[in-house]
Every structure is written in C-alpha cells, then in structure tokens.
Design a protein around this motif. Sequence first.
Motif, PDB file in Angstrom:
ATOM      1  N   LEU A  95      70.517  53.043  17.567  1.00 23.28           N
ATOM      2  CA  LEU A  95      71.741  52.876  16.782  1.00 23.28           C
ATOM      3  C   LEU A  95      71.638  51.776  15.728  1.00 23.28           C
ATOM      4  CD1 LEU A  95      74.360  53.521  19.579  1.00 23.28           C
ATOM      5  CD2 LEU A  95      73.466  55.107  17.877  1.00 23.28           C
ATOM      6  N   SER A  96      70.464  51.155  15.601  1.00 23.15           N
ATOM      7  CA  SER A  96      70.283  50.176  14.528  1.00 23.15           C
ATOM      8  C   SER A  96      70.045  50.881  13.201  1.00 23.15           C
ATOM      9  CB  SER A  96      69.100  49.255  14.836  1.00 23.15           C
ATOM     10  OG  SER A  96      67.898  49.998  14.847  1.00 23.15           O
ATOM     11  N   ASP A  97      69.721  52.173  13.249  1.00 20.53           N
ATOM     12  CA  ASP A  97      69.493  52.976  12.042  1.00 20.53           C
ATOM     13  C   ASP A  97      70.828  53.567  11.589  1.00 20.53           C
ATOM     14  OD1 ASP A  97      68.867  54.862  10.149  1.00 20.53           O
ATOM     15  OD2 ASP A  97      67.358  55.887  11.349  1.00 20.53           O
ATOM     16  N   PRO A  98      71.351  53.112  10.421  1.00 16.75           N
ATOM     17  CA  PRO A  98      72.659  53.602   9.975  1.00 16.75           C
ATOM     18  C   PRO A  98      72.687  55.102   9.689  1.00 16.75           C
ATOM     19  CG  PRO A  98      71.680  52.101   8.339  1.00 16.75           C
ATOM     20  CD  PRO A  98      70.768  52.132   9.519  1.00 16.75           C
ATOM     21  N   ALA A  99      71.533  55.710   9.503  1.00 19.16           N
ATOM     22  CA  ALA A  99      71.486  57.146   9.221  1.00 19.16           C
ATOM     23  C   ALA A  99      71.556  57.989  10.494  1.00 19.16           C
ATOM     24  CB  ALA A  99      70.213  57.480   8.447  1.00 19.16           C
ATOM     25  N   THR A 100      71.529  57.331  11.649  1.00 13.69           N
ATOM     26  CA  THR A 100      71.522  58.050  12.921  1.00 13.69           C
ATOM     27  C   THR A 100      72.855  58.742  13.155  1.00 13.69           C
ATOM     28  OG1 THR A 100      69.914  56.589  13.934  1.00 13.69           O
ATOM     29  CG2 THR A 100      71.365  57.763  15.421  1.00 13.69           C
ATOM     30  N   GLU A 101      72.768  60.020  13.514  1.00 14.62           N
ATOM     31  CA  GLU A 101      73.957  60.792  13.879  1.00 14.62           C
ATOM     32  C   GLU A 101      73.777  61.309  15.301  1.00 14.62           C
ATOM     33  OE1 GLU A 101      76.468  62.920  11.897  1.00 14.62           O
ATOM     34  OE2 GLU A 101      76.298  61.894   9.976  1.00 14.62           O
ATOM     35  N   ILE A 102      73.591  60.403  16.216  1.00 14.28           N
ATOM     36  CA  ILE A 102      73.382  60.766  17.617  1.00 14.28           C
ATOM     37  C   ILE A 102      74.703  60.615  18.358  1.00 14.28           C
ATOM     38  CG2 ILE A 102      72.258  60.004  19.755  1.00 14.28           C
ATOM     39  CD1 ILE A 102      70.310  61.454  18.056  1.00 14.28           C
ATOM     40  N   HIS A 103      75.047  61.650  19.105  1.00  5.61           N
ATOM     41  CA  HIS A 103      76.257  61.610  19.910  1.00  5.61           C
ATOM     42  C   HIS A 103      75.896  61.393  21.373  1.00  5.61           C
ATOM     43  CE1 HIS A 103      78.511  62.638  16.400  1.00  5.61           C
ATOM     44  NE2 HIS A 103      77.777  63.720  16.204  1.00  5.61           N
ATOM     45  N   TYR A 104      76.921  61.344  22.185  1.00  4.85           N
ATOM     46  CA  TYR A 104      76.823  60.974  23.597  1.00  4.85           C
ATOM     47  C   TYR A 104      75.682  61.667  24.338  1.00  4.85           C
ATOM     48  CZ  TYR A 104      78.489  60.115  28.380  1.00  4.85           C
ATOM     49  OH  TYR A 104      78.592  59.742  29.681  1.00  4.85           O
ATOM     50  N   PHE A 105      75.708  62.996  24.403  1.00  2.54           N
ATOM     51  CA  PHE A 105      74.735  63.712  25.229  1.00  2.54           C
ATOM     52  C   PHE A 105      73.313  63.456  24.759  1.00  2.54           C
ATOM     53  CE2 PHE A 105      72.028  67.327  26.243  1.00  2.54           C
ATOM     54  CZ  PHE A 105      72.102  67.296  27.631  1.00  2.54           C
ATOM     55  N   VAL A 160      82.313  62.322  20.685  1.00  2.00           N
ATOM     56  CA  VAL A 160      83.064  62.848  19.546  1.00  2.00           C
ATOM     57  C   VAL A 160      83.804  64.074  20.064  1.00  2.00           C
ATOM     58  CG1 VAL A 160      82.910  63.848  17.241  1.00  2.00           C
ATOM     59  CG2 VAL A 160      81.347  62.011  17.906  1.00  2.00           C
ATOM     60  N   LEU A 161      85.115  63.964  20.191  1.00  2.00           N
ATOM     61  CA  LEU A 161      85.904  65.045  20.769  1.00  2.00           C
ATOM     62  C   LEU A 161      85.795  66.305  19.922  1.00  2.00           C
ATOM     63  CD1 LEU A 161      89.100  63.131  21.929  1.00  2.00           C
ATOM     64  CD2 LEU A 161      87.140  63.853  23.282  1.00  2.00           C
ATOM     65  N   GLY A 162      85.665  67.441  20.613  1.00  2.00           N
ATOM     66  CA  GLY A 162      85.620  68.721  19.925  1.00  2.00           C
ATOM     67  C   GLY A 162      84.297  69.000  19.243  1.00  2.00           C
ATOM     68  N   ARG A 163      83.308  68.127  19.438  1.00  4.15           N
ATOM     69  CA  ARG A 163      82.014  68.336  18.786  1.00  4.15           C
ATOM     70  C   ARG A 163      80.914  67.901  19.737  1.00  4.15           C
ATOM     71  NH1 ARG A 163      79.556  65.377  13.571  1.00  4.15           N
ATOM     72  NH2 ARG A 163      77.611  66.504  13.589  1.00  4.15           N
ATOM     73  N   ALA A 164      80.072  68.839  20.089  1.00  7.07           N
ATOM     74  CA  ALA A 164      78.983  68.529  21.017  1.00  7.07           C
ATOM     75  C   ALA A 164      77.787  67.940  20.298  1.00  7.07           C
ATOM     76  CB  ALA A 164      78.567  69.792  21.774  1.00  7.07           C
ATOM     77  N   GLY A 165      77.814  67.925  18.969  1.00  7.53           N
ATOM     78  CA  GLY A 165      76.695  67.379  18.219  1.00  7.53           C
ATOM     79  C   GLY A 165      75.487  68.278  18.275  1.00  7.53           C
ATOM     80  N   GLN A 166      75.701  69.587  18.099  1.00 12.23           N
ATOM     81  CA  GLN A 166      74.604  70.537  18.210  1.00 12.23           C
ATOM     82  C   GLN A 166      74.125  70.994  16.834  1.00 12.23           C
ATOM     83  OE1 GLN A 166      76.016  73.603  20.821  1.00 12.23           O
ATOM     84  NE2 GLN A 166      75.604  72.401  22.633  1.00 12.23           N
ATOM     85  N   GLY A 167      74.103  70.107  15.888  1.00 14.54           N
ATOM     86  CA  GLY A 167      73.620  70.452  14.558  1.00 14.54           C
ATOM     87  C   GLY A 167      72.132  70.741  14.566  1.00 14.54           C
ATOM     88  N   THR A 168      71.645  71.296  13.474  1.00 13.04           N
ATOM     89  CA  THR A 168      70.244  71.700  13.394  1.00 13.04           C
ATOM     90  C   THR A 168      69.299  70.509  13.320  1.00 13.04           C
ATOM     91  OG1 THR A 168      70.423  71.879  11.001  1.00 13.04           O
ATOM     92  CG2 THR A 168      70.785  73.891  12.289  1.00 13.04           C
ATOM     93  N   THR A 169      69.806  69.332  13.014  1.00 13.57           N
ATOM     94  CA  THR A 169      68.931  68.162  12.906  1.00 13.57           C
ATOM     95  C   THR A 169      68.823  67.379  14.211  1.00 13.57           C
ATOM     96  OG1 THR A 169      70.734  66.741  12.159  1.00 13.57           O
ATOM     97  CG2 THR A 169      69.475  67.899  10.454  1.00 13.57           C
ATOM     98  N   VAL A 170      69.481  67.835  15.262  1.00 14.99           N
ATOM     99  CA  VAL A 170      69.524  67.067  16.507  1.00 14.99           C
ATOM    100  C   VAL A 170      68.140  66.927  17.140  1.00 14.99           C
ATOM    101  CG1 VAL A 170      70.382  67.041  18.869  1.00 14.99           C
ATOM    102  CG2 VAL A 170      71.934  67.511  16.994  1.00 14.99           C
TER     103      VAL A 170
END
Length: 164
Positions: free
Chosen positions: A123-133, A27-37
């Motif tokens: 990734l079978s879980d539609p609620a997953t918000e996992i990014h590349y790293f 996801v460009l411009g977003r490292a996916g460092q949210g508090t839920t990671v």
Amino acid sequence: GQSGAEGGGKEARGFDEAVQRLSSLIVLGRAGQGTTVLPEVLRHCAALGVDLGALNAIHIAGTKGKGSTSAFTERVLRQAGLRTGLFTSPHLIDIRERVRINGKLLPKETFAKYFWEVHDTVLSDPATEIHYFHFVTILGFYIFSRENVQVAIVEVGLGGGLGG
C-alpha cells in the motif's frame, strides 16, 4: 500500549490496528475482480520476495465442499509430517482463521508483524488498487513463504464468469 493518535508511530501498529486497516480495504458492492488484479497480485508478491513458482500449492475449487475438503487435505498432509499452510475464506470470528500454519492460528503479534510488512510494501504504492480479498491473498502467500510451509492448501473462489 497507547494508541499514538499523533504522528502515526509504531506503537499504533498492533493486531487491532491491522484488523481495522484491513477492514478499510473493503469496497462495498465491488469484489475487485478487474482484469488487472492478477498482474497486481503477482507484482506485489514479487516485491515481497514471494516466489509463487516455488510454492507447492493444492488449489481447492468448486461450488460446494471447498472448506471441508481443504481442511481434510491439510490434516492428511500434516499427519504425514509436512509443514502445512491453509488458506480459506471467509473467517467466522478472527481474520487469522483464513491463514493457518500446521492447523493453528498465528499468534496475534506474528500476524500483525506480517500484516504490516505486507501493508508497507503493497500500500506504499499510490497506484495500487488492491482490495480486501486480494490483499489477504497476498498476505497469505507472504505468510506461507516466511513460515516455510512445505505445502499450501488454497481454497479458491473464482467467482463471476470463472466460478463453477
């Protein structure tokens, strides 16, 4: 084999397709460092049967020299007779550079097998918000678990307000 554009059959799930699918998690411009990671990573590791508490890990952190320190540490432990796992980033040419077992890249077929096993669980879980790293991190821990490493050397980049 054929690319199997219709029906999404297993024949289209090799190494090249794994790399292509992995790239789609960037996801460009977003490292996916949210508090839920972190809870997400832990949840997915548990779903994959990865016991992080049983993983002997050495975390290498800091601003400079993480890669060379990680490589040196891995080599010393491997020379001492331990089965090692090494997790680094970024890769230069091949995604398999990020997760090495006993200093070697996994064969493409083995990497693809592990990738798709993790993919199908995470990734079978539609609620997953996992990014590349974070996906690659889960994949690395899964590979270390499946390959029965005795010690994992994990180069960590904390980033943001946590980095050094």
